[in-house]
Design a protein around this motif. Sequence first.
Motif, PDB file in Angstrom:
ATOM      1  N   VAL A 327       0.827  -1.200   0.000  1.00  0.00           N
ATOM      2  CA  VAL A 327       0.000   0.000   0.000  1.00  0.00           C
ATOM      3  C   VAL A 327       0.864   1.254   0.000  1.00  0.00           C
ATOM      4  CG1 VAL A 327      -1.710   1.313   1.336  1.00  0.00           C
ATOM      5  CG2 VAL A 327      -1.931  -1.168   1.111  1.00  0.00           C
ATOM      6  N   ALA A 328       2.010   1.197   0.674  1.00  0.00           N
ATOM      7  CA  ALA A 328       2.898   2.367   0.724  1.00  0.00           C
ATOM      8  C   ALA A 328       3.394   2.740  -0.664  1.00  0.00           C
ATOM      9  CB  ALA A 328       4.077   2.087   1.653  1.00  0.00           C
ATOM     10  N   GLU A 329       3.666   1.727  -1.501  1.00  0.00           N
ATOM     11  CA  GLU A 329       4.141   2.005  -2.859  1.00  0.00           C
ATOM     12  C   GLU A 329       3.064   2.711  -3.677  1.00  0.00           C
ATOM     13  OE1 GLU A 329       7.141  -0.712  -1.295  1.00  0.00           O
ATOM     14  OE2 GLU A 329       4.977  -0.511  -1.075  1.00  0.00           O
ATOM     15  N   VAL A 330       1.814   2.280  -3.522  1.00  0.00           N
ATOM     16  CA  VAL A 330       0.718   2.936  -4.243  1.00  0.00           C
ATOM     17  C   VAL A 330       0.515   4.350  -3.715  1.00  0.00           C
ATOM     18  CG1 VAL A 330      -1.740   2.826  -4.810  1.00  0.00           C
ATOM     19  CG2 VAL A 330      -0.401   0.725  -4.729  1.00  0.00           C
ATOM     20  N   ALA A 331       0.562   4.515  -2.410  1.00  0.00           N
ATOM     21  CA  ALA A 331       0.376   5.846  -1.823  1.00  0.00           C
ATOM     22  C   ALA A 331       1.454   6.813  -2.316  1.00  0.00           C
ATOM     23  CB  ALA A 331       0.400   5.761  -0.295  1.00  0.00           C
ATOM     24  N   GLU A 332       2.688   6.360  -2.391  1.00  0.00           N
ATOM     25  CA  GLU A 332       3.758   7.225  -2.883  1.00  0.00           C
ATOM     26  C   GLU A 332       3.530   7.610  -4.335  1.00  0.00           C
ATOM     27  OE1 GLU A 332       8.356   7.149  -2.107  1.00  0.00           O
ATOM     28  OE2 GLU A 332       7.928   5.811  -3.795  1.00  0.00           O
ATOM     29  N   ASP A 333       3.112   6.630  -5.150  1.00  0.00           N
ATOM     30  CA  ASP A 333       2.871   6.928  -6.568  1.00  0.00           C
ATOM     31  C   ASP A 333       1.719   7.911  -6.751  1.00  0.00           C
ATOM     32  OD1 ASP A 333       4.900   5.194  -7.144  1.00  0.00           O
ATOM     33  OD2 ASP A 333       3.600   3.508  -7.707  1.00  0.00           O
ATOM     34  N   LEU A 334       0.771   7.889  -5.822  1.00  0.00           N
ATOM     35  CA  LEU A 334      -0.379   8.789  -5.913  1.00  0.00           C
ATOM     36  C   LEU A 334      -0.167  10.100  -5.173  1.00  0.00           C
ATOM     37  CD1 LEU A 334      -3.234   6.182  -5.271  1.00  0.00           C
ATOM     38  CD2 LEU A 334      -2.678   7.277  -7.451  1.00  0.00           C
ATOM     39  N   ASP A 335       0.972  10.225  -4.458  1.00  0.00           N
ATOM     40  CA  ASP A 335       1.237  11.380  -3.605  1.00  0.00           C
ATOM     41  C   ASP A 335       0.113  11.524  -2.588  1.00  0.00           C
ATOM     42  OD1 ASP A 335       2.598  13.559  -2.587  1.00  0.00           O
ATOM     43  OD2 ASP A 335       1.683  14.984  -3.992  1.00  0.00           O
ATOM     44  N   GLY A 336      -0.241  10.392  -1.969  1.00  0.00           N
ATOM     45  CA  GLY A 336      -1.350  10.383  -1.020  1.00  0.00           C
ATOM     46  C   GLY A 336      -0.934   9.896   0.344  1.00  0.00           C
ATOM     47  N   GLY A 337      -1.907   9.829   1.233  1.00  0.00           N
ATOM     48  CA  GLY A 337      -1.683   9.336   2.583  1.00  0.00           C
ATOM     49  C   GLY A 337      -2.835   8.458   3.004  1.00  0.00           C
ATOM     50  N   LEU A 338      -2.764   7.925   4.221  1.00  0.00           N
ATOM     51  CA  LEU A 338      -3.794   7.037   4.739  1.00  0.00           C
ATOM     52  C   LEU A 338      -4.842   7.810   5.523  1.00  0.00           C
ATOM     53  CD1 LEU A 338      -1.675   4.028   6.083  1.00  0.00           C
ATOM     54  CD2 LEU A 338      -2.739   4.280   3.827  1.00  0.00           C
ATOM     55  N   LEU A 339      -6.075   7.292   5.523  1.00  0.00           N
ATOM     56  CA  LEU A 339      -7.124   7.853   6.378  1.00  0.00           C
ATOM     57  C   LEU A 339      -6.843   7.538   7.845  1.00  0.00           C
ATOM     58  CD1 LEU A 339     -10.319   6.783   4.387  1.00  0.00           C
ATOM     59  CD2 LEU A 339      -9.194   9.014   4.357  1.00  0.00           C
ATOM     60  N   ASP A 340      -6.271   6.372   8.071  1.00  0.00           N
ATOM     61  CA  ASP A 340      -5.987   5.888   9.417  1.00  0.00           C
ATOM     62  C   ASP A 340      -4.778   4.965   9.306  1.00  0.00           C
ATOM     63  OD1 ASP A 340      -7.466   5.392  12.312  1.00  0.00           O
ATOM     64  OD2 ASP A 340      -6.440   3.587  11.603  1.00  0.00           O
ATOM     65  N   GLU A 341      -3.943   4.932  10.309  1.00  0.00           N
ATOM     66  CA  GLU A 341      -2.710   4.153  10.221  1.00  0.00           C
ATOM     67  C   GLU A 341      -2.967   2.649  10.115  1.00  0.00           C
ATOM     68  OE1 GLU A 341      -1.812   3.967  15.059  1.00  0.00           O
ATOM     69  OE2 GLU A 341      -0.418   4.977  13.678  1.00  0.00           O
ATOM     70  N   THR A 342      -4.184   2.196  10.467  1.00  0.00           N
ATOM     71  CA  THR A 342      -4.491   0.769  10.421  1.00  0.00           C
ATOM     72  C   THR A 342      -5.412   0.392   9.258  1.00  0.00           C
ATOM     73  OG1 THR A 342      -6.418   1.001  11.873  1.00  0.00           O
ATOM     74  CG2 THR A 342      -4.279   0.637  12.933  1.00  0.00           C
ATOM     75  N   ILE A 343      -5.768   1.367   8.411  1.00  0.00           N
ATOM     76  CA  ILE A 343      -6.753   1.139   7.350  1.00  0.00           C
ATOM     77  C   ILE A 343      -6.111   1.337   5.984  1.00  0.00           C
ATOM     78  CG2 ILE A 343      -8.979   1.826   6.395  1.00  0.00           C
ATOM     79  CD1 ILE A 343      -9.229   0.596   9.130  1.00  0.00           C
ATOM     80  N   ALA A 344      -6.339   0.387   5.067  1.00  0.00           N
ATOM     81  CA  ALA A 344      -5.709   0.444   3.740  1.00  0.00           C
ATOM     82  C   ALA A 344      -6.553   1.227   2.737  1.00  0.00           C
ATOM     83  CB  ALA A 344      -5.451  -0.974   3.221  1.00  0.00           C
ATOM     84  N   TYR A 345      -6.965   2.440   3.130  1.00  0.00           N
ATOM     85  CA  TYR A 345      -7.584   3.385   2.205  1.00  0.00           C
ATOM     86  C   TYR A 345      -6.622   4.556   2.041  1.00  0.00           C
ATOM     87  CZ  TYR A 345     -12.249   1.209   2.393  1.00  0.00           C
ATOM     88  OH  TYR A 345     -13.321   0.354   2.294  1.00  0.00           O
ATOM     89  N   ILE A 346      -6.413   4.961   0.795  1.00  0.00           N
ATOM     90  CA  ILE A 346      -5.508   6.070   0.482  1.00  0.00           C
ATOM     91  C   ILE A 346      -6.344   7.281   0.075  1.00  0.00           C
ATOM     92  CG2 ILE A 346      -3.670   6.856  -1.063  1.00  0.00           C
ATOM     93  CD1 ILE A 346      -2.942   3.856  -1.397  1.00  0.00           C
ATOM     94  N   THR A 347      -5.966   8.450   0.532  1.00  0.00           N
ATOM     95  CA  THR A 347      -6.680   9.669   0.159  1.00  0.00           C
ATOM     96  C   THR A 347      -5.726  10.669  -0.492  1.00  0.00           C
ATOM     97  OG1 THR A 347      -8.176  11.414   0.942  1.00  0.00           O
ATOM     98  CG2 THR A 347      -6.384  10.765   2.432  1.00  0.00           C
ATOM     99  N   THR A 348      -6.244  11.401  -1.483  1.00  0.00           N
ATOM    100  CA  THR A 348      -5.448  12.395  -2.205  1.00  0.00           C
ATOM    101  C   THR A 348      -6.318  13.619  -2.493  1.00  0.00           C
ATOM    102  OG1 THR A 348      -6.023  11.644  -4.434  1.00  0.00           O
ATOM    103  CG2 THR A 348      -4.176  10.540  -3.363  1.00  0.00           C
ATOM    104  N   ASP A 349      -5.663  14.701  -2.873  1.00  0.00           N
ATOM    105  CA  ASP A 349      -6.391  15.908  -3.279  1.00  0.00           C
ATOM    106  C   ASP A 349      -6.625  15.936  -4.782  1.00  0.00           C
ATOM    107  OD1 ASP A 349      -6.536  17.013  -0.677  1.00  0.00           O
ATOM    108  OD2 ASP A 349      -4.431  17.639  -0.844  1.00  0.00           O
ATOM    109  N   GLU A 350      -5.799  15.215  -5.521  1.00  0.00           N
ATOM    110  CA  GLU A 350      -5.930  15.193  -6.976  1.00  0.00           C
ATOM    111  C   GLU A 350      -6.037  13.756  -7.468  1.00  0.00           C
ATOM    112  OE1 GLU A 350      -2.634  17.200  -8.680  1.00  0.00           O
ATOM    113  OE2 GLU A 350      -3.130  19.158  -7.811  1.00  0.00           O
ATOM    114  N   ALA A 351      -6.745  13.584  -8.568  1.00  0.00           N
ATOM    115  CA  ALA A 351      -6.908  12.252  -9.157  1.00  0.00           C
ATOM    116  C   ALA A 351      -5.697  11.926 -10.027  1.00  0.00           C
ATOM    117  CB  ALA A 351      -8.174  12.198  -9.997  1.00  0.00           C
ATOM    118  N   ARG A 352      -5.184  10.726  -9.860  1.00  0.00           N
ATOM    119  CA  ARG A 352      -4.084  10.249 -10.694  1.00  0.00           C
ATOM    120  C   ARG A 352      -4.402   8.822 -11.135  1.00  0.00           C
ATOM    121  NH1 ARG A 352       1.744  12.114  -8.067  1.00  0.00           N
ATOM    122  NH2 ARG A 352       1.248  14.343  -7.867  1.00  0.00           N
TER     123      ARG A 352
END
Length: 431
Positions: A327-352
């Motif tokens: 999940v960290a690799e996807v988050a980095e590619d999307l320039d995003g972060g997690l909603l919660d440290e234990t949850i595998a949902y990524i959030t971003t301000d822009e769509a990629r």
Amino acid sequence: MGRVTDRASSPAASPPPVPAPATPLLAPLLSAEGQALLAELRDHDPAQELALATRLRRDHPAELVSAALAQARLRQRGVAKFGAEDAYRMYFTPHGIEQATRGSVAAHRAARFRALAPDARVTDLCCGIGGDAIELARAGLAVTAVDLDPLTCEIALTNVRALAPDGPPVTVTRADVLEYDTTGADALFIDPARRGGRGRIFDPEAYSPPLSWAVDAVRRAGAGAVKIAPGIPHELIPDDFEAEWISDGGDVKEAVLWHRREGGHEGEGGGGRGDGGQEIIVPGTRRATLLPSGATLTGRGLPDPPVRPVGRFLYEPDGAVIRAHLVAEVAEDLDGGLLDETIAYITTDEARPTPFATAYEITDQLPFGLKKLKALLREREVGVLTVKKRGSAVEPEELRRRLKLKGPHASTVFLTRVAGAPTMLIGHPAE
């Protein structure tokens, strides 16, 4: 294009292999009468089997009718794994179809074997009904398939003959894989049984054969793969194997441990690509492969992504990505972060764009509460609600029942946690 043989554990000390006799259950189905029955039953309705069986037994032996009906049912089940074109030319056992690899996954694995050892003969231990042997032969690889059950061996050879008639020679050998001599094998593929009398087996050492035995066998051969359950704890993965999680159509199907001896096979050096453009095995890495696209994500050893406020977009990573801990690799590619440290949902301000996660545009963020959700959805005239959850105990069907929604619009609700707080996020798939 092949044969079934019986073989002991020490070939040098045993008489030459002899063809095993056709099994009494399969041979009648291969007769002209059996083939005609199977063709007639191709699209039969299982709910009407009693009346159908009564009619067919007027003109055919009762045992043959029973065998054909059983096989017709299995072929209908097999369509989900192999597609109609292949499934209706194959033969199955109830256990075999349960354990068999999905055709698209087996084809992907065969392509990797082709890259790993393009001129090798692959020894397929625990071959079952031959799903992997078929795709290995279609990929141009010679195969020795091994299983203990006589009927399963006959079925495996029949299936390979029907679906890969132009491939290299395939030999199906009836033997106990724990005693089978793999000396001189170019590459091994081992698919241990992961089901017992009480259902799924979760302890890898309770597989048949045990995972440790399979790993050691592949190491001795120098190249190969072991199929494992996708939920295997990462700490059980040997450091000298690569672990690959595979999903098909968004559903995680399996995991595979890949191994190559350092400097073992031509075309492997440098960690580049092998025959057919497939990635070469890199021991110690984790990867996620998404079918049917074939998109592959490889671990880069990243730390956990940061937790950040909910942005405009939410990304739901593919299950293979989550199982592979990427999940960290996807988050980095999307320039995003997690909603919660234990949850595998990524959030971003822009769509990629990314093949490794599904994007949703978020319109509302609410503290968890049924009344608030019901009021908002009624105001929006939402009649079709997709419920996704991660970190919530709410059952989607129960939620939809209690909401009693009506209206022409559709929406998606995520029941999750945001920085530890139970939260509802409302949105829709991003365009």
